[in-house]
Design a protein around this motif. Structure first.
Motif, PDB file in Angstrom:
ATOM      1  N   ARG A   1      70.544  24.618 188.767  1.00  0.00           N
ATOM      2  CA  ARG A   1      71.205  25.418 189.797  1.00  0.00           C
ATOM      3  C   ARG A   1      72.560  24.819 190.163  1.00  0.00           C
ATOM      4  N   GLN A   2      72.612  23.511 190.324  1.00  0.00           N
ATOM      5  CA  GLN A   2      73.868  22.859 190.687  1.00  0.00           C
ATOM      6  C   GLN A   2      74.922  22.974 189.584  1.00  0.00           C
ATOM      7  N   LEU A   3      74.478  22.992 188.334  1.00  0.00           N
ATOM      8  CA  LEU A   3      75.405  23.084 187.209  1.00  0.00           C
ATOM      9  C   LEU A   3      75.664  24.514 186.771  1.00  0.00           C
ATOM     10  N   ASP A   4      75.029  25.482 187.451  1.00  0.00           N
ATOM     11  CA  ASP A   4      75.181  26.905 187.125  1.00  0.00           C
ATOM     12  C   ASP A   4      74.738  27.193 185.688  1.00  0.00           C
ATOM     13  N   ILE A   5      73.564  26.679 185.333  1.00  0.00           N
ATOM     14  CA  ILE A   5      72.958  26.904 184.016  1.00  0.00           C
ATOM     15  C   ILE A   5      71.706  27.756 184.226  1.00  0.00           C
ATOM     16  N   PRO A   6      71.417  28.751 183.369  1.00  0.00           N
ATOM     17  CA  PRO A   6      70.176  29.533 183.507  1.00  0.00           C
ATOM     18  C   PRO A   6      68.960  28.617 183.521  1.00  0.00           C
ATOM     19  N   PRO A   7      68.125  28.698 184.560  1.00  0.00           N
ATOM     20  CA  PRO A   7      67.067  27.701 184.743  1.00  0.00           C
ATOM     21  C   PRO A   7      65.867  27.839 183.817  1.00  0.00           C
ATOM     22  N   LYS A   8      65.649  29.030 183.238  1.00  0.00           N
ATOM     23  CA  LYS A   8      64.427  29.219 182.450  1.00  0.00           C
ATOM     24  C   LYS A   8      64.393  28.341 181.207  1.00  0.00           C
ATOM     25  N   LEU A   9      65.549  28.013 180.654  1.00  0.00           N
ATOM     26  CA  LEU A   9      65.588  27.092 179.521  1.00  0.00           C
ATOM     27  C   LEU A   9      64.898  25.782 179.882  1.00  0.00           C
ATOM     28  N   PHE A  10      65.230  25.226 181.038  1.00  0.00           N
ATOM     29  CA  PHE A  10      64.657  23.945 181.448  1.00  0.00           C
ATOM     30  C   PHE A  10      63.239  24.111 181.987  1.00  0.00           C
ATOM     31  N   ALA A  11      62.957  25.252 182.613  1.00  0.00           N
ATOM     32  CA  ALA A  11      61.608  25.495 183.126  1.00  0.00           C
ATOM     33  C   ALA A  11      60.595  25.517 181.978  1.00  0.00           C
ATOM     34  N   PHE A  12      60.895  26.265 180.924  1.00  0.00           N
ATOM     35  CA  PHE A  12      59.962  26.347 179.801  1.00  0.00           C
ATOM     36  C   PHE A  12      59.938  25.053 178.988  1.00  0.00           C
ATOM     37  N   THR A  13      61.060  24.347 178.962  1.00  0.00           N
ATOM     38  CA  THR A  13      61.075  23.056 178.267  1.00  0.00           C
ATOM     39  C   THR A  13      60.082  22.090 178.897  1.00  0.00           C
ATOM     40  N   THR A  14      60.057  22.016 180.224  1.00  0.00           N
ATOM     41  CA  THR A  14      59.144  21.083 180.888  1.00  0.00           C
ATOM     42  C   THR A  14      57.688  21.491 180.717  1.00  0.00           C
ATOM     43  N   VAL A  15      57.361  22.758 180.910  1.00  0.00           N
ATOM     44  CA  VAL A  15      55.949  23.141 180.869  1.00  0.00           C
ATOM     45  C   VAL A  15      55.415  23.131 179.444  1.00  0.00           C
ATOM     46  N   TRP A  16      56.204  23.568 178.472  1.00  0.00           N
ATOM     47  CA  TRP A  16      55.718  23.567 177.091  1.00  0.00           C
ATOM     48  C   TRP A  16      55.556  22.156 176.558  1.00  0.00           C
ATOM     49  N   LEU A  17      56.534  21.289 176.808  1.00  0.00           N
ATOM     50  CA  LEU A  17      56.403  19.913 176.328  1.00  0.00           C
ATOM     51  C   LEU A  17      55.337  19.142 177.104  1.00  0.00           C
ATOM     52  N   ALA A  18      55.106  19.526 178.355  1.00  0.00           N
ATOM     53  CA  ALA A  18      53.994  18.923 179.091  1.00  0.00           C
ATOM     54  C   ALA A  18      52.675  19.171 178.366  1.00  0.00           C
ATOM     55  N   GLY A  19      52.552  20.334 177.735  1.00  0.00           N
ATOM     56  CA  GLY A  19      51.339  20.631 176.979  1.00  0.00           C
ATOM     57  C   GLY A  19      51.339  20.028 175.591  1.00  0.00           C
ATOM     58  N   THR A  20      52.399  20.295 174.816  1.00  0.00           N
ATOM     59  CA  THR A  20      52.369  19.908 173.406  1.00  0.00           C
ATOM     60  C   THR A  20      52.640  18.428 173.179  1.00  0.00           C
ATOM     61  N   ALA A  21      53.363  17.772 174.094  1.00  0.00           N
ATOM     62  CA  ALA A  21      53.588  16.325 173.946  1.00  0.00           C
ATOM     63  C   ALA A  21      52.426  15.512 174.487  1.00  0.00           C
ATOM     64  N   SER A  22      51.434  16.173 175.057  1.00  0.00           N
ATOM     65  CA  SER A  22      50.313  15.451 175.666  1.00  0.00           C
ATOM     66  C   SER A  22      49.222  15.106 174.661  1.00  0.00           C
ATOM     67  N   LEU A  23      49.533  15.206 173.386  1.00  0.00           N
ATOM     68  CA  LEU A  23      48.534  14.956 172.354  1.00  0.00           C
ATOM     69  C   LEU A  23      48.565  13.514 171.847  1.00  0.00           C
ATOM     70  N   LEU A  24      49.685  12.801 172.044  1.00  0.00           N
ATOM     71  CA  LEU A  24      49.904  11.540 171.328  1.00  0.00           C
ATOM     72  C   LEU A  24      49.017  10.395 171.800  1.00  0.00           C
ATOM     73  N   LEU A  25      49.004  10.111 173.100  1.00  0.00           N
ATOM     74  CA  LEU A  25      48.269   8.953 173.619  1.00  0.00           C
ATOM     75  C   LEU A  25      47.074   9.407 174.462  1.00  0.00           C
ATOM     76  N   PRO A  26      46.058   8.578 174.602  1.00  0.00           N
ATOM     77  CA  PRO A  26      44.932   8.937 175.467  1.00  0.00           C
ATOM     78  C   PRO A  26      45.345   9.236 176.905  1.00  0.00           C
ATOM     79  N   VAL A  27      46.369   8.517 177.416  1.00  0.00           N
ATOM     80  CA  VAL A  27      46.759   8.683 178.811  1.00  0.00           C
ATOM     81  C   VAL A  27      47.583   9.947 179.050  1.00  0.00           C
ATOM     82  N   SER A  28      47.990  10.622 177.999  1.00  0.00           N
ATOM     83  CA  SER A  28      48.884  11.766 178.155  1.00  0.00           C
ATOM     84  C   SER A  28      48.181  12.984 178.744  1.00  0.00           C
TER      85      SER A  28
END
Length: 348
Positions: A79-106
């Motif tokens: 918002r502060q940089l005037d960038i469309p937020p959905k790019l970053f919104a989906f980046t966080t939620v999708w990687l939260a799911g797909t990057a959570s496979l590597l370590l037991p603690v993920s």
């Protein structure tokens, strides 16, 4: 059952306390702003840095930390940089799911899976690293394709945020960084997480006692985990395992992952894992196929995981509208690709 659930709950409480206190010390805020500086005004560079930050945060401090704490930071930054937020919104939620496979603690599902892996005398990371890398790379490619119009944009580089207490900031940053090697050292993960949480609680008690409150402990989440264990245990003793074994089959790991993904999107990924664990517990590859389904395949519905529900709440608070249909149609593009790609990588 108590022996399995107790370390998971201790880890969940400890890592949540660490993440909340690190957020109070502005560790994540400074990391996001430093990424904006490093990107030098180019959105595609900033996005790649957020990808790296979301991936690292998910791997070391779990998907819930990424979804809950990083999401508001990057949305505020957009918002502060005037960038469309959905790019970053989906980046966080999708990687939260797909990057959570590597370590037991993920992911909590991975922590639960440590018990079958130990019974099979197999190191978790030796099986997970190839599918995890494949899942992350496929996610990044799909994100770049879906949001390609936003990536060429430019922005004005913002000033670095002030840090009120450098002792708290560097103390929290050090604990977060040290957790990574501690979690892969082979020690029961509840121990380093508990020690890290205790160190930060003592540090805040000395430097900023007002931050320490009972709400730092995720009582509702802990209660939810206990209830899910109880319900799935009851259903498993009344024929659920036989039904799932027929649906998932015994030969195809892709079929097993697809069944697990369907269960996660219908009922949430944690109960889906608990219900299907007996179907996969005879093989490390089948166990990882199950985790691929519940971790990476739960991104079709907004209730597919607790992290997604928490992420949606943060998006609503930031006035970023993510409808169930918007989430579903994008998930229909990602989910089949990431589940199939991860299973293929598992079998290489």
């Amino acid at each position: 059952m108590v022996e399995r659930i107790a370390p998971v709950l201790v880890f969940l409480i400890a890592v949540t306390v660490i993440a909340e206190l690190a957020d109070q010390a502005k560790v994540f805020d400074v990391a996001a702003r430093e990424a904006a500086h490093l990107a030098r005004g180019r959105v595609w560079r900033l996005w790649l840095l957020v990808v790296a930050l979301a991936t690292g945060l998910t791997i070391v401090l779990s998907l819930d930390t990424c979804a809950v704490l990083l999401t508001p930071v990057v949305l505020s930054m957009a918002r502060q940089l005037d960038i469309p937020p959905k790019l970053f919104a989906f980046t966080t939620v999708w990687l939260a799911g797909t990057a959570s496979l590597l370590l037991p603690v993920s992911n909590l599902t991975n922590l639960l899976a440590l018990h079958p892996f130990r019974q099979l005398d197999v190191n978790y990371l030796s099986v997970s690293w190839r599918p995890a890398i494949a899942a992350i790379l496929i996610t990044v490619v799909v994100l770049a394709a879906l949001f390609h119009r936003d990536l060429p944009r430019r922005y004005v580089v913002p000033p670095t945020p002030a840090v009120e207490d450098k002792v708290l900031f560097w103390g929290c940053a050090a604990v977060c960084l040290l957790l990574g090697p501690a979690f892969v050292s082979g020690i029961e993960v509840a121990w380093p997480a508990s020690i890290g949480a205790l160190v930060l609680v003592v540090l805040f008690a000395v430097r900023r006692r007002s931050v320490l409150r009972w709400s730092l402990i995720p009582f509702k989440l802990v209660g939810t985990v206990v209830v899910l264990f109880t319900v799935v245990g009851f259903l498993s003793s009344h024929g659920l395992e036989d039904l799932l074994r027929r649906v998932a089959g015994t030969t195809s790991e892709l079929r097993l992952s697809a069944t697990a993904a369907l269960g996660a999107n219908l009922f949430d990924n944690l109960p889906a894992y608990l219900a299907m664990e007996p179907v996969a517990a005879d093989s490390p590859h089948r166990m990882l196929a199950l985790l691929i389904g519940v971790n990476c395949g739960c991104l079709l519905t907004l209730w597919g995981s607790l992290a997604t529900l928490l992420w949606r709440a943060r998006c609503d608070a930031a006035r970023v509208d993510i409808s169930w249909w918007s989430f579903l149609w994008r998930g229909l593009i990602l989910t089949p690709l990431v589940v199939t790609g991860a299973v293929l990588a598992l079998n290489r």
